[in-house]
Structure formats: structure tokens, C-alpha cells
Design an enzyme around this catalytic site. Structure first.
Site, PDB file in Angstrom:
ATOM      1  CE  LYS A  45     -34.752 -31.758  26.387  1.00 46.76           C
ATOM      2  NZ  LYS A  45     -34.345 -30.349  26.641  1.00 46.76           N
ATOM      3  CG  ASP A 105     -27.229 -40.627  39.759  1.00 44.95           C
ATOM      4  OD1 ASP A 105     -26.972 -41.038  40.892  1.00 44.95           O
ATOM      5  OD2 ASP A 105     -26.850 -39.515  39.362  1.00 44.95           O
ATOM      6  CE  LYS A 133     -22.641 -40.293  38.517  1.00 47.34           C
ATOM      7  NZ  LYS A 133     -23.225 -38.995  38.900  1.00 47.34           N
ATOM      8  CG  PHE A 154     -21.700 -33.217  37.512  1.00 42.72           C
ATOM      9  CD1 PHE A 154     -23.057 -33.529  37.490  1.00 42.72           C
ATOM     10  CD2 PHE A 154     -21.220 -32.282  36.618  1.00 42.72           C
ATOM     11  CE1 PHE A 154     -23.917 -32.904  36.594  1.00 42.72           C
ATOM     12  CE2 PHE A 154     -22.074 -31.651  35.725  1.00 42.72           C
ATOM     13  CZ  PHE A 154     -23.419 -31.958  35.717  1.00 42.72           C
ATOM     14  CB  VAL A 155     -20.290 -37.990  34.195  1.00 44.01           C
ATOM     15  CG1 VAL A 155     -19.158 -38.639  34.986  1.00 44.01           C
ATOM     16  CG2 VAL A 155     -21.617 -38.679  34.499  1.00 44.01           C
TER      17      VAL A 155
HETATM   18  C1  PRP Z   1     -31.035 -38.380  33.761  1.00 44.22           C
HETATM   19  C2  PRP Z   1     -30.786 -39.674  33.011  1.00 44.22           C
HETATM   20  C3  PRP Z   1     -31.755 -40.630  33.646  1.00 44.22           C
HETATM   21  C4  PRP Z   1     -31.859 -40.120  35.070  1.00 44.22           C
HETATM   22  C5  PRP Z   1     -30.997 -40.969  35.948  1.00 44.22           C
HETATM   23  O1  PRP Z   1     -32.074 -37.731  33.115  1.00 44.22           O
HETATM   24  O2  PRP Z   1     -31.018 -39.528  31.639  1.00 44.22           O
HETATM   25  O3  PRP Z   1     -33.010 -40.590  33.008  1.00 44.22           O
HETATM   26  O4  PRP Z   1     -31.388 -38.775  35.069  1.00 44.22           O
HETATM   27  O5  PRP Z   1     -31.067 -40.549  37.283  1.00 44.22           O
HETATM   28  P1  PRP Z   1     -31.723 -41.403  38.446  1.00 44.22           P
HETATM   29  O6  PRP Z   1     -31.215 -42.820  38.316  1.00 44.22           O
HETATM   30  O7  PRP Z   1     -31.198 -40.728  39.675  1.00 44.22           O
HETATM   31  O8  PRP Z   1     -33.203 -41.309  38.336  1.00 44.22           O
HETATM   32  P2  PRP Z   1     -32.422 -36.173  33.301  1.00 44.22           P
HETATM   33  O9  PRP Z   1     -33.619 -36.073  34.164  1.00 44.22           O
HETATM   34  O10 PRP Z   1     -31.183 -35.435  33.704  1.00 44.22           O
HETATM   35  O11 PRP Z   1     -32.916 -35.743  31.866  1.00 44.22           O
HETATM   36  P3  PRP Z   1     -32.103 -35.559  30.508  1.00 44.22           P
HETATM   37  O12 PRP Z   1     -31.775 -36.948  30.023  1.00 44.22           O
HETATM   38  O13 PRP Z   1     -33.060 -34.858  29.624  1.00 44.22           O
HETATM   39  O14 PRP Z   1     -30.865 -34.758  30.796  1.00 44.22           O
END
Ligand code: PRP
Length: 179
Positions: A45, A105, A133, A154-155
Site C-alpha cells: 500500500k 530496503d 536504504k 525506521f521511517v
Molecule cells: C514495504 C515497502 C516495500 C518493502 C520494502 O512494504 O512498501 O514493498 O516493504 O522492503 P524490502 O526491500 O525489505 O523487501 P510492506 O510490506 O511494509 O507493505 P506496505 O507497503 O503495505 O506497508
């Protein structure tokens, strides 16, 4: 629900707006010769906020779909497991795909999604992310359009959440749990 401290502003509204405009200009130029609409795939999302601001500035023909995959099962760290919660329904075979993330990330989600989208045999796939990151990377990911390179903190805000909250903040903050 864990309480959160917004420790400091990391990326402000004006900075986001300026950078989004620059990225849009670059994307418009890069795809100016495209003969078919670009297939934009937004990762739910978190990327919705960035994507909507970016897409409003695109002057190239585009089609839009959403995908949802997650590598986060805990609140503050990545488990390394990617699960697909929502797949695309738009046909992307033979088209130029632009995948839009809010943050890269560890790189697990973006790598997994690129591999997944490649099975549809698009002509090309590029990746745009608001935040990167690099210190946390576990898989190398080629990012074509990066908004901001940020430190390992953490952001949240501008799409990034904590327990589904804080996404609607118009800027990005460094945060920590209240002790
Ligand atoms: C977050 C972000 C990326 C992923 C990045 O999504 O939107 O899709 O994590 O992390 P990574 O590089 O370690 O894989 P999240 O799963 O938190 O879902 P959200 O966007 O619904 O919050």
C-alpha cells in the site's frame, strides 16, 4: 498498539514535491519514444502516495495496475519471506513496465516482484522508488529512479506505515517506539 515517537523530519513536503517533479521529468523523457502505453505497476500500500503524485506529472500514455507483496512480517525488521497478496490483472506482455515502490530496503520485495513480472514477458521493466536504504540491502536491485537515498533508520509517513498508521503524513519522519 505500540506508541511511536516522531524523532525528526527526514524528507519534507517541498523536497518531496521537487524530487517527484524531477523524477517525472526524467521518466517523461525516457519513455518519450514508447510506442505503446507504459504499464505502471504500483506496489500496495505504501507506494500509493508517491505513485499518485508522480503519475499526475506524467505526460506519456500510461496504464495503471496494483500489486501487493510483502516481505515484512514483524514490525521493525524483514523476515526475508515474500508473499503475493494481490497480483496484477492488466496484461503487460510486450509492454514497458514501470514498477513503483515507496522504499527498497533489503531489496527482497522489489527483486521478487521484478522476477514475477518478468514471467509475463514485458518488453522492459524499470523500477522507481521514493526511498532507498542501501545499507540494508540483502539482494542487489537495480533502481532506475530513486527519490532519496536514506540511512538505516525506521521511517514513516508519505505512504510508509507503522501498524497501518501514519501513512497519511505528508512528509517522511524518522521514528522510534515510545519506551
Ligand atoms: C514495504 C515497502 C516495500 C518493502 C520494502 O512494504 O512498501 O514493498 O516493504 O522492503 P524490502 O526491500 O525489505 O523487501 P510492506 O510490506 O511494509 O507493505 P506496505 O507497503 O503495505 O506497508
Amino acid at each position: 498498539m505500540t506508541e511511536i515517537n516522531l524523532d525528526r523530519l527526514l524528507v519534507g513536503r517541498d523536497e518531496i514535491e521537487r524530487r517527484v517533479a524531477e523524477l517525472a521529468e526524467q521518466i517523461n523523457a525516457d519513455y518519450s519514444d514508447a510506442t505503446t502505453p507504459v504499464s505502471i505497476v504500483v506496489v500496495l500500500k505504501g507506494a500509493v502516495f508517491f505513485a499518485m503524485d508522480l503519475l499526475r506529472r506524467l505526460s506519456i500514455p500510461a496504464r495503471i495496475d496494483f500489486v501487493q507483496a510483502s516481505s515484512y512480517h514483524g514490525s521493525f525488521d524483514s523476515t526475508g519471506e515474500v508473499t503475493l497478496q494481490k497480483d496484477i490483472t492488466m496484461a503487460i506482455g510486450g509492454t514497458d513496465v514501470l514498477l513503483i515502490e515507496d522504499i527498497v530496503d533489503t531489496g527482497l520485495t522489489a527483486s521478487w516482484l521484478i522476477e514475477h513480472l518478468e514471467t509475463h514477458r514485458p518488453r522492459s521493466i524499470r523500477l522507481a522508488t521514493l526511498l532507498s536504504k542501501p545499507d540494508r540491502r540483502r539482494l542487489p536491485v537495480h533502481i532506475d529512479y530513486t527519490g532519496f537515498v536514506i540511512p538505516d533508520a525506521f521511517v514513516l509517513g508519505y505512504g510508509l506505515d507503522f501498524e497501518e498508521g501514519y501513512r497519511h503524513l505528508p512528509e517522511v519522519y524518522v521514528a522510534s517506539p515510545k519506551s
